[in-house]
Design an enzyme around this catalytic site. Sequence first.
Site, PDB file in Angstrom:
ATOM      1  N   CYS A  24      -7.322   3.732  -5.806  1.00 35.42           N
ATOM      2  CA  CYS A  24      -7.402   4.364  -6.975  1.00 35.42           C
ATOM      3  C   CYS A  24      -5.851   4.724  -7.383  1.00 35.42           C
ATOM      4  CB  CYS A  24      -8.491   5.640  -7.087  1.00 35.42           C
ATOM      5  SG  CYS A  24      -9.763   5.035  -6.522  1.00 35.42           S
ATOM      6  N   GLY A  51      -6.645   0.277 -10.596  1.00 41.41           N
ATOM      7  CA  GLY A  51      -7.997   0.639 -10.383  1.00 41.41           C
ATOM      8  C   GLY A  51      -8.432   0.261 -12.006  1.00 41.41           C
ATOM      9  N   ASN A 125      -7.588   9.556  -4.333  1.00 35.88           N
ATOM     10  CA  ASN A 125      -7.452   8.105  -3.805  1.00 35.88           C
ATOM     11  C   ASN A 125      -7.407   8.170  -2.407  1.00 35.88           C
ATOM     12  OD1 ASN A 125      -4.287   6.184  -3.676  1.00 35.88           O
ATOM     13  ND2 ASN A 125      -6.435   5.639  -3.269  1.00 35.88           N
ATOM     14  N   GLY A 126      -8.377   7.569  -1.742  1.00 39.62           N
ATOM     15  CA  GLY A 126      -8.312   7.456  -0.343  1.00 39.62           C
ATOM     16  C   GLY A 126      -9.846   7.140   0.359  1.00 39.62           C
ATOM     17  N   CYS A 262       0.402   3.273   4.262  1.00 39.65           N
ATOM     18  CA  CYS A 262      -0.219   1.943   4.396  1.00 39.65           C
ATOM     19  C   CYS A 262       0.864   1.127   4.162  1.00 39.65           C
ATOM     20  CB  CYS A 262      -1.408   2.263   3.271  1.00 39.65           C
ATOM     21  SG  CYS A 262      -1.911   0.672   2.741  1.00 39.65           S
ATOM     22  N   TYR A 268       1.182  -5.328  -1.202  1.00 45.61           N
ATOM     23  CA  TYR A 268       0.362  -5.799  -2.342  1.00 45.61           C
ATOM     24  C   TYR A 268       0.119  -4.779  -3.555  1.00 45.61           C
ATOM     25  CZ  TYR A 268      -3.632  -7.527  -5.182  1.00 45.61           C
ATOM     26  OH  TYR A 268      -4.557  -7.825  -6.369  1.00 45.61           O
ATOM     27  N   ASP A 376       2.918 -16.672  -0.822  1.00 45.13           N
ATOM     28  CA  ASP A 376       2.218 -15.473  -1.422  1.00 45.13           C
ATOM     29  C   ASP A 376       2.156 -14.242  -0.519  1.00 45.13           C
ATOM     30  OD1 ASP A 376       0.536 -14.152  -3.192  1.00 45.13           O
ATOM     31  OD2 ASP A 376      -1.339 -15.284  -2.742  1.00 45.13           O
ATOM     32  N   ASP A 377       1.375 -13.221  -0.980  1.00 46.40           N
ATOM     33  CA  ASP A 377       1.761 -11.641  -0.140  1.00 46.40           C
ATOM     34  C   ASP A 377       0.767 -11.879   0.922  1.00 46.40           C
ATOM     35  OD1 ASP A 377      -0.417 -11.481  -1.972  1.00 46.40           O
ATOM     36  OD2 ASP A 377      -0.510  -9.515  -1.506  1.00 46.40           O
ATOM     37  N   CYS A 413     -10.375  -2.486   5.665  1.00 53.67           N
ATOM     38  CA  CYS A 413      -9.746  -1.315   5.539  1.00 53.67           C
ATOM     39  C   CYS A 413     -10.585  -0.077   5.419  1.00 53.67           C
ATOM     40  CB  CYS A 413      -8.851  -1.315   4.241  1.00 53.67           C
ATOM     41  SG  CYS A 413      -8.148   0.119   3.775  1.00 53.67           S
TER      42      CYS A 413
HETATM   43  P1  AMP Z   1      -7.924 -14.337  -1.053  1.00 50.92           P
HETATM   44  O1  AMP Z   1      -8.209 -15.265  -2.261  1.00 50.92           O
HETATM   45  O2  AMP Z   1      -9.379 -13.670  -1.027  1.00 50.92           O
HETATM   46  O3  AMP Z   1      -7.595 -14.822   0.137  1.00 50.92           O
HETATM   47  O4  AMP Z   1      -7.178 -13.129  -1.526  1.00 50.92           O
HETATM   48  C1  AMP Z   1      -5.814 -13.432  -1.441  1.00 50.92           C
HETATM   49  C2  AMP Z   1      -5.311 -13.039  -3.045  1.00 50.92           C
HETATM   50  O5  AMP Z   1      -5.789 -11.772  -3.419  1.00 50.92           O
HETATM   51  C3  AMP Z   1      -3.765 -12.971  -2.881  1.00 50.92           C
HETATM   52  O6  AMP Z   1      -3.202 -13.761  -3.938  1.00 50.92           O
HETATM   53  C4  AMP Z   1      -3.458 -11.455  -2.917  1.00 50.92           C
HETATM   54  O7  AMP Z   1      -2.238 -11.120  -3.872  1.00 50.92           O
HETATM   55  C5  AMP Z   1      -4.618 -10.800  -3.584  1.00 50.92           C
HETATM   56  N1  AMP Z   1      -5.004  -9.736  -3.028  1.00 50.92           N
HETATM   57  C6  AMP Z   1      -4.951  -9.231  -1.363  1.00 50.92           C
HETATM   58  N2  AMP Z   1      -5.703  -8.125  -1.423  1.00 50.92           N
HETATM   59  C7  AMP Z   1      -6.274  -7.907  -2.388  1.00 50.92           C
HETATM   60  C8  AMP Z   1      -7.280  -6.656  -2.904  1.00 50.92           C
HETATM   61  N3  AMP Z   1      -7.551  -5.863  -1.840  1.00 50.92           N
HETATM   62  N4  AMP Z   1      -7.709  -6.668  -3.952  1.00 50.92           N
HETATM   63  C9  AMP Z   1      -7.368  -7.830  -4.891  1.00 50.92           C
HETATM   64  N5  AMP Z   1      -6.470  -8.813  -4.526  1.00 50.92           N
HETATM   65  C10 AMP Z   1      -5.997  -8.806  -3.548  1.00 50.92           C
END
Ligand code: AMP
Length: 493
Positions: A24, A51, A125-126, A262, A268, A376-377, A413
């Site tokens: 949040c 959020g 938040n937490g 974190c 992300y 991607d991240d 998490c």
């Molecule tokens: P997925 O498609 O389920 O593998 O999710 C990965 C994608 O969702 C990546 O492009 C991330 O940037 C994004 N992502 C990672 N963690 C989250 C999160 N907790 N909530 C929303 N998007 C996320």
Amino acid sequence: MSGGHHGHPDGAAAPRTDGPTEKCGVVGVSLADREAARPIYYSLYALQHRGQESTGIVTHDGFQQHDHVSMGLVGDAFDPGDLAGLAGNAGIGHVRYPTAGSVDEACAQPFTVSFKSGSLALSHNGNLVNAEEIREELAAKGHAFTSDGDTEVIAHDLARNLLEEDLVRAIRRTMERIHGSYSLTIMHDETVMGLRDPQGNRPLCIGKLDDGYVLASESAAVDTLDGELVRDVRPGELVVLRDGGEGFDSYQLVEADHTAHCFFEYVYFARPDSVLDGELVYEVRRELGRKLWDEAGVETDVVMPVPDSGRAFASGYAEAAQEDGSDVEFAEGLMKNRYVGRTFIMPTQDERERAVRLKLNPIRSTVEGRTVTVVDDSIVRGTTSTQLVELIREAGAEEVHVRIGSPQILAPCHMGIDMATREELIAADRSVEEIRESVGADSLSYLSVDAIADAIGTARPDLCLGCVTGEYPYDVEGEEMDPHRTGPEPADD
Ligand code: AMP
């Protein structure tokens, strides 16, 4: 986090269910002689990425509290009349992340309580790891709860302590009771405060405005108000904004041997233009991208980001590749429809897949007839990568290599991020090779845990890496504790 909206320690209401963990955004503002509602509103706009389910503002005008809490985005939740009704130079605000399943107005925040010695409002938040225990104890003493969220647990505990102690002592006592992650903005009557858990899991910073102070989850909110970032709230610190916007007082209430920042905030969640615990998120992401090239670079014709989450990673990756003599091109190969919400909030897998297609479309000239690296991240369920690899191949790419700027997310998490359950995580029980096969890429590499600690510039024992190691810095039932930490662990109570 989360809690029923209006609670009263003496009033009974049916318990409501709520998702266990959420990320949040929180804000608190105290000004000399200007209404706080509008700066809070702008700050919430700046924190909207933290959020989108609900939002709220609570102000205090010296006599009474005013609040407006609503479902939906900040831009939809308030009209000019709502803001005008929020009188007072002090206030706090909140944006709440959607949880899987219930969308419930009762869980919207700030959470408010009025009791004998005044009024309280909390934005959280937490996620607490011992909320149930405290709830049962308080319930046995006659406290009635209106939600099963942990914000209400904090509110009741604090309200109870405030009947016996002064503000700072009461908060210290509550901090000794609650375990887990919390960045809170709290308003007691018109006094606005910020409180960060002893390990500083979630971010919280202090900003100075021309005529007062702001507390916010991220410094981007301070920038939005043309303020100046003073510093982060320290782990275990209570910051009390002085009434009238004249500075703040600091109380180091609890000291822990380690922090547990974190790492996923850097990867992300946080905005790239925010500075978290002294590090500009954009630069951390670029550095992670550079390390990704060093650890797992692959020669292709083009490197392209998954917009927007992979952008900083891909630029760092391509830059490091070019410095190494690669003549790889860095280009945009996917266009994002910015009007589509996050794929995560789609309840079923089928809808999630459709949403990725709605959201992203390949740019043919970048990929056709070429070998491509997509950066991607993170991979959570694997939906995005699987769909993208297919899309890019359909658009004519010869090879599609996937590079991910974080380690495998293999555990849930428990500290405030709505990620996915263990069963849903593609890396929970698969090798990298199995994941590669599942997403259909020619090659797949993740980044190492050590690279994360290096890029953030924080020693590994001072980071929360629970979701990529399965070892947590907090004592979570059924999970392993992080063995990399030395010294006494936080009190088990
Ligand atoms: P997925 O498609 O389920 O593998 O999710 C990965 C994608 O969702 C990546 O492009 C991330 O940037 C994004 N992502 C990672 N963690 C989250 C999160 N907790 N909530 C929303 N998007 C996320």
